[in-house]
Design an enzyme around this catalytic site. Structure first.
Site, PDB file in Angstrom:
ATOM      1  CE1 TYR A  60      -3.145  -2.925   0.118  1.00 11.95           C
ATOM      2  CE2 TYR A  60      -3.765  -2.314   2.341  1.00 11.95           C
ATOM      3  CZ  TYR A  60      -3.923  -3.123   1.236  1.00 11.95           C
ATOM      4  OH  TYR A  60      -4.866  -4.119   1.256  1.00 11.95           O
ATOM      5  NE  ARG A 237     -24.185 -14.102   6.332  1.00  8.59           N
ATOM      6  CZ  ARG A 237     -25.467 -14.412   6.142  1.00  8.59           C
ATOM      7  NH1 ARG A 237     -26.243 -14.753   7.151  1.00  8.59           N
ATOM      8  NH2 ARG A 237     -25.984 -14.369   4.929  1.00  8.59           N
TER       9      ARG A 237
HETATM   10  N1  LIG Z   1      -6.437  -8.387   0.953  1.00  2.67           N
HETATM   11  C1  LIG Z   1      -6.708  -7.703  -0.137  1.00  2.67           C
HETATM   12  O1  LIG Z   1      -6.403  -8.122  -1.268  1.00  2.67           O
HETATM   13  C2  LIG Z   1      -7.448  -6.406  -0.013  1.00  2.67           C
HETATM   14  C3  LIG Z   1      -8.038  -5.825  -1.157  1.00  2.67           C
HETATM   15  C4  LIG Z   1      -8.717  -4.623  -1.001  1.00  2.67           C
HETATM   16  C5  LIG Z   1      -8.791  -4.016   0.254  1.00  2.67           C
HETATM   17  N2  LIG Z   1      -8.183  -4.577   1.335  1.00  2.67           N
HETATM   18  C6  LIG Z   1      -8.229  -3.916   2.669  1.00  2.67           C
HETATM   19  O2  LIG Z   1      -9.580  -3.647   3.026  1.00  2.67           O
HETATM   20  C7  LIG Z   1      -9.742  -2.240   3.253  1.00  2.67           C
HETATM   21  C8  LIG Z   1     -11.155  -1.809   2.859  1.00  2.67           C
HETATM   22  O3  LIG Z   1     -11.420  -2.061   1.503  1.00  2.67           O
HETATM   23  P1  LIG Z   1     -11.504  -0.895   0.400  1.00  2.67           P
HETATM   24  O4  LIG Z   1     -10.716   0.283   0.824  1.00  2.67           O
HETATM   25  O5  LIG Z   1     -11.197  -1.548  -0.897  1.00  2.67           O
HETATM   26  O6  LIG Z   1     -13.062  -0.555   0.308  1.00  2.67           O
HETATM   27  P2  LIG Z   1     -14.225  -0.070   1.279  1.00  2.67           P
HETATM   28  O7  LIG Z   1     -13.806  -0.047   2.692  1.00  2.67           O
HETATM   29  O8  LIG Z   1     -15.443  -0.844   0.907  1.00  2.67           O
HETATM   30  O9  LIG Z   1     -14.460   1.420   0.777  1.00  2.67           O
HETATM   31  C9  LIG Z   1     -13.586   2.457   1.083  1.00  2.67           C
HETATM   32  C10 LIG Z   1     -14.102   3.715   0.377  1.00  2.67           C
HETATM   33  O10 LIG Z   1     -15.417   4.028   0.842  1.00  2.67           O
HETATM   34  C11 LIG Z   1     -15.449   5.371   1.302  1.00  2.67           C
HETATM   35  N3  LIG Z   1     -16.281   5.409   2.519  1.00  2.67           N
HETATM   36  C12 LIG Z   1     -15.938   5.051   3.780  1.00  2.67           C
HETATM   37  N4  LIG Z   1     -16.956   5.229   4.635  1.00  2.67           N
HETATM   38  C13 LIG Z   1     -17.958   5.735   3.903  1.00  2.67           C
HETATM   39  C14 LIG Z   1     -19.274   6.167   4.243  1.00  2.67           C
HETATM   40  N5  LIG Z   1     -19.717   6.101   5.513  1.00  2.67           N
HETATM   41  N6  LIG Z   1     -20.071   6.625   3.241  1.00  2.67           N
HETATM   42  C15 LIG Z   1     -19.598   6.688   1.957  1.00  2.67           C
HETATM   43  N7  LIG Z   1     -18.355   6.315   1.587  1.00  2.67           N
HETATM   44  C16 LIG Z   1     -17.550   5.837   2.558  1.00  2.67           C
HETATM   45  C17 LIG Z   1     -14.004   5.747   1.615  1.00  2.67           C
HETATM   46  O11 LIG Z   1     -13.798   7.127   1.403  1.00  2.67           O
HETATM   47  P3  LIG Z   1     -13.399   8.128   2.621  1.00  2.67           P
HETATM   48  O12 LIG Z   1     -12.031   7.751   3.059  1.00  2.67           O
HETATM   49  O13 LIG Z   1     -13.502   9.460   1.993  1.00  2.67           O
HETATM   50  O14 LIG Z   1     -14.411   7.912   3.719  1.00  2.67           O
HETATM   51  C18 LIG Z   1     -13.239   4.923   0.607  1.00  2.67           C
HETATM   52  O15 LIG Z   1     -13.135   5.616  -0.615  1.00  2.67           O
HETATM   53  C19 LIG Z   1      -8.599  -1.606   2.457  1.00  2.67           C
HETATM   54  O16 LIG Z   1      -8.330  -0.294   2.871  1.00  2.67           O
HETATM   55  C20 LIG Z   1      -7.488  -2.578   2.717  1.00  2.67           C
HETATM   56  O17 LIG Z   1      -6.911  -2.366   3.990  1.00  2.67           O
HETATM   57  C21 LIG Z   1      -7.528  -5.768   1.227  1.00  2.67           C
END
Ligand SMILES: NC(=O)c1ccc[n+]([C@@H]2O[C@H](COP(=O)([O-])OP(=O)(O)OC[C@H]3O[C@@H](n4cnc5c(N)ncnc54)[C@H](OP(=O)(O)O)[C@@H]3O)[C@@H](O)[C@H]2O)c1
Length: 274
Positions: A60, A237
């Site tokens: 990251y 879950r």
């Molecule tokens: N193991 C893997 O391969 C893998 C892959 C992907 C992700 N991950 C991990 O999982 C974490 C979460 O997944 P993700 O970042 O892909 O997606 P997510 O948590 O589903 O979505 C994050 C996005 O949603 C926005 N958001 C957050 N709260 C919100 C709300 N209350 N209302 C509207 N929008 C909101 C955030 O923007 P703001 O910051 O502006 O709130 C950000 O742009 C990652 O950060 C990472 O640590 C792991």
């Protein structure tokens, strides 16, 4: 989709595999942070409110997310955080590569050990057996307390479990949301059987879950933000925690509104059918 029957988990703290340890049902992700100084304030507030799980990865922002997590830990105290980091799959081709990558992550995190280190996704150029062997070394060396995997299918996870010699795989971190429920078919029933925690990533689909009509309907019914309804489904879950990313305080409050209650079985079924 065929209806699955999972008992509702009412706990806001969830078991870490079979270790006897628990973490908050919601963790904070660190992928694609736009402004680290703003994010720091939001993370500290979340930790003050009882969220104790932070997910990062060497990949990251080329290590900058780990540097950020290190700074947050300095502010809140090591004992108040359960830190997960993920190393690139290629690191697990040899024992030395794995040890070196883990030490580099720990340097950025300013930690002596991580709580959990995961293989970010399976490497298809070496056997899973070999990857697991080199992952286990990280516990032997005191570089992490626990180990796990990410993006492993049921079949790959089974193979990983067969390969274990001395330690447990505690976690499989995979994509899971109300819009992305593939794991409910095979992987979730399997981990419930063998006692492995699912860490659900992208659990709000970057905010898109708020636009689902059924989620909006339940948001009105329960008087909770749509984001909280969609996350409530995930943490209802057993053995599942949700890793969400935000660097906005108002978004954090939506996320925190997930805790302390659960959707009814009927409403979980409604979301399960979309
Ligand atoms: N193991 C893997 O391969 C893998 C892959 C992907 C992700 N991950 C991990 O999982 C974490 C979460 O997944 P993700 O970042 O892909 O997606 P997510 O948590 O589903 O979505 C994050 C996005 O949603 C926005 N958001 C957050 N709260 C919100 C709300 N209350 N209302 C509207 N929008 C909101 C955030 O923007 P703001 O910051 O502006 O709130 C950000 O742009 C990652 O950060 C990472 O640590 C792991």
């Amino acid at each position: 989709m065929m209806k699955m029957n999972f008992p509702i988990d009412y706990h806001d703290r969830k078991p870490l595999g079979k270790t006897g340890e628990k973490t908050s049902a919601i963790g904070l992700g660190t992928w694609a942070i736009r402004d680290y100084s703003i994010a720091e304030k939001v993370f500290i507030k979340a930790i003050e409110d009882g969220i104790d799980l932070i997910d990062t990865a060497e990949m990251y922002d080329s290590g900058n997310a780990e540097l950020f997590v290190g700074k947050v830990i300095k502010k809140v105290g090591r004992d108040n955080i359960f830190v997960i980091t993920k190393l690139l799959p290629s690191r697990f081709r040899t024992e030395d590569l794995a040890k070196k990558a883990a030490k580099n992550s720990l340097k950025r995190l300013e930690l002596k050990y991580s709580d959990l280190i995961l293989i970010h996704w399976p490497d298809y150029s070496v056997s899973i057996e070999k990857q697991v062997k080199n992952l286990e070394v990280l516990v032997d060396q005191g570089l992490t307390r626990y180990i796990g995997v990410s993006n492993f299918s049921k079949k790959e996870l089974e193979e990983a479990l067969w390969s274990l010699k001395r330690h447990e795989i505690t976690v499989d971190q995979v994509r899971y949301s109300v819009l992305h429920k593939n794991i409910e078919k095979e992987l979730l029933p399997y981990v419930l059987n063998v006692g492995i925690t699912i860490e659900a990533y992208t659990p709000i689909e970057k905010g898109k879950v708020s636009n689902i009509p059924e989620v909006q309907k339940l948001s009105k019914k329960y008087n909770k933000p749509p984001i909280a309804v969609a996350l409530n489904y995930i943490i209802s879950r057993p053995m599942v925690v949700a890793i969400v990313k935000t660097e906005r305080l108002d978004h954090l409050f939506d996320i925190e509104a997930t805790l302390g209650w659960r959707l009814s079985e009927k409403d979980i079924d409604l979301l399960s059918s979309i």
